[in-house]
Write an enzyme that holds these catalytic residues in place. Structure first.
Site, PDB file in Angstrom:
ATOM      1  N   ARG A 249       0.535  -1.410   0.285  1.00  0.00           N
ATOM      2  CA  ARG A 249      -0.060  -0.301  -0.326  1.00  0.00           C
ATOM      3  C   ARG A 249       0.957   1.481  -0.244  1.00  0.00           C
ATOM      4  O   ARG A 249       2.050   1.569   0.736  1.00  0.00           O
ATOM      5  CB  ARG A 249      -1.055  -0.135   1.598  1.00  0.00           C
ATOM      6  CG  ARG A 249      -1.950  -1.167   1.401  1.00  0.00           C
ATOM      7  CD  ARG A 249      -2.933  -0.856  -0.064  1.00  0.00           C
ATOM      8  NE  ARG A 249      -3.544  -1.242   0.211  1.00  0.00           N
ATOM      9  CZ  ARG A 249      -3.892  -2.785  -1.267  1.00  0.00           C
ATOM     10  NH1 ARG A 249      -2.835  -2.962  -1.715  1.00  0.00           N
ATOM     11  NH2 ARG A 249      -4.984  -3.617  -1.035  1.00  0.00           N
ATOM     12  N   GLU A 278      -1.882   8.358  -5.086  1.00  0.00           N
ATOM     13  CA  GLU A 278      -1.715   7.459  -5.895  1.00  0.00           C
ATOM     14  C   GLU A 278      -2.639   7.345  -7.357  1.00  0.00           C
ATOM     15  O   GLU A 278      -4.060   7.805  -7.011  1.00  0.00           O
ATOM     16  CB  GLU A 278      -1.598   5.890  -6.055  1.00  0.00           C
ATOM     17  CG  GLU A 278      -1.474   5.376  -6.982  1.00  0.00           C
ATOM     18  CD  GLU A 278      -1.559   3.596  -6.296  1.00  0.00           C
ATOM     19  OE1 GLU A 278      -2.145   2.794  -7.010  1.00  0.00           O
ATOM     20  OE2 GLU A 278      -0.254   3.220  -5.588  1.00  0.00           O
ATOM     21  N   HIS A 297       1.048   0.859 -10.333  1.00  0.00           N
ATOM     22  CA  HIS A 297       0.662   0.036  -9.687  1.00  0.00           C
ATOM     23  C   HIS A 297       0.228  -1.625 -10.889  1.00  0.00           C
ATOM     24  O   HIS A 297      -0.999  -1.868 -11.054  1.00  0.00           O
ATOM     25  CB  HIS A 297      -0.757   0.469  -9.052  1.00  0.00           C
ATOM     26  CG  HIS A 297      -1.380  -1.034  -8.137  1.00  0.00           C
ATOM     27  ND1 HIS A 297      -2.179   0.419  -6.757  1.00  0.00           N
ATOM     28  CD2 HIS A 297      -1.333  -1.735  -7.351  1.00  0.00           C
ATOM     29  CE1 HIS A 297      -2.632  -0.613  -6.297  1.00  0.00           C
ATOM     30  NE2 HIS A 297      -2.165  -1.818  -6.308  1.00  0.00           N
TER      31      HIS A 297
END
Length: 333
Positions: A249, A278, A297
């Site tokens: 995370r 993000e 990601h």
């Protein structure tokens, strides 16, 4: 489908909404496992190769939905007042843990275990690329420079500290061990041994271990306890030739403090598949930091074909378990 499903669907006929991009053969397996319960397949098999799967619950009959395979938007899940069970296609389920989003008593399960290979391989690739200074050599290549840059490092004989010892962390640890590294795991209950780790420690020993580690890898779930667990102060404890890798995370690392640390040359480099925020804003200092390797990601998801196969296997197995009244895999609530 069992007492649990009947209890949630007394006022309507049960309905399964399946958001997996299945082949005809795979659909047949899910139809057989559902044992006559209606099932709507949202995605076309041709969408299987896409990196993102559009998931939308049918608007006209959301009050009939009792089981969902997928990660539809939270507001659509909230419309499903008869929902008995949500099986996500992701390992993380944070979006569905908000109070009131799902009916009281509804089950929530994840696809944990589907992503260990792909995420750990990306973490390992980032680690090794940074230790061998490959991003900087690519920069030199783009400039047309044939110029040695000096000493590099090896994972053989290195000490790797992994925060998060679940499927992702243990898969990464096994890769490090396979090339001669020594692995240390950090977990809340250090007495439990996990495959891939030579040593295990509690979070209370993190500050003690950090100064001796060549590799620090994060594969943590989101929680208040892990927010900025790698802080400015902990970055200062790391070795100058240490590599930091994060694929858990983004908020586990203070990214502004990391940018300052990298700019000052206080650690060797950082590989990030997740960030805070993000995505990073265009003016974030990490974008222009040559010691940082960033991917958007992409370590998990459908980016590796075998991930999809594992997700489907978990969902189908859990549907069969649900039918038989057996405990479900990866139950969160």
């Amino acid at each position: 489908m069992g007492n649990r499903l009947r209890a949630y669907s007394a006022a309507t006929e049960p309905l399964i909404v399946n958001c997996l991009p299945l082949t005809d053969e795979e659909r047949g397996e899910f139809i057989e496992a559902a044992d006559g319960v209606r099932q709507i397949f949202v995605l076309d098999p041709a969408q299987r190769g896409r990196m993102q799967w559009p998931m939308r619950l049918p608007e006209g009959n959301r009050d009939e939905v009792t089981i969902i395979f997928g990660n539809p938007p939270g507001d659509q899940v909230a419309d499903c007042q008869n929902l008995a069970w949500l099986q996500t296609l992701s390992a993380g389920v944070d979006a569905y843990l908000q109070p009131g989003l799902m009916p009281d008593g509804a089950l929530l399960t994840s696809a944990s275990g589907a992503y260990g290979q792909s995420v750990s391989e990306e973490m390992f690739a980032m680690m090794w690329a940074l230790m061998k200074d490959l991003p900087a050599y690519r920069d030199n290549q783009n400039k047309g420079l044939w110029k040695p840059r000096g000493a590099v490092y090896s994972p053989r004989g290195a000490k790797a500290l992994v925060l998060g010892t679940g499927d992702l962390g243990s898969s990464f640890a096994r890769l490090v061990k396979a090339v001669g590294g020594t692995t240390y795991g950090i977990r809340r209950h250090p007495d439990k041994q996990v495959d891939g780790f030579d040593h295990m420690a509690g979070t209370d020993r993190l500050d003690q271990l950090l100064p001796d580690m060549d590799i620090v890898a994060l594969a943590l779930p989101a929680s208040a306890a892990t927010h900025h667990i790698v802080s400015k102060e902990r970055l200062a404890l790391m070795k100058q030739n240490a590599v930091l890798v994060n694929a858990g995370r983004g908020d586990a690392v203070d990214c502004l403090a990391l940018a300052e640390t990298l700019k000052a040359g206080r650690i060797l480099g950082a590989g990030l598949d997740v960030t805070e925020p993000e995505p990073l804003p265009p003016d974030h200092p990490l974008w222009s930091q040559p010691r940082c390797l960033i991917t958007p990601h992409v370590a998990g998801g459908a980016h590796l074909a075998s991930n999809v196969d594992k997700i489907i296997e978990i969902c189908l197995d859990n549907l069969r378990r649900y039918r038989a009244g057996q405990p479900l895999r990866n139950r969160v609530r």
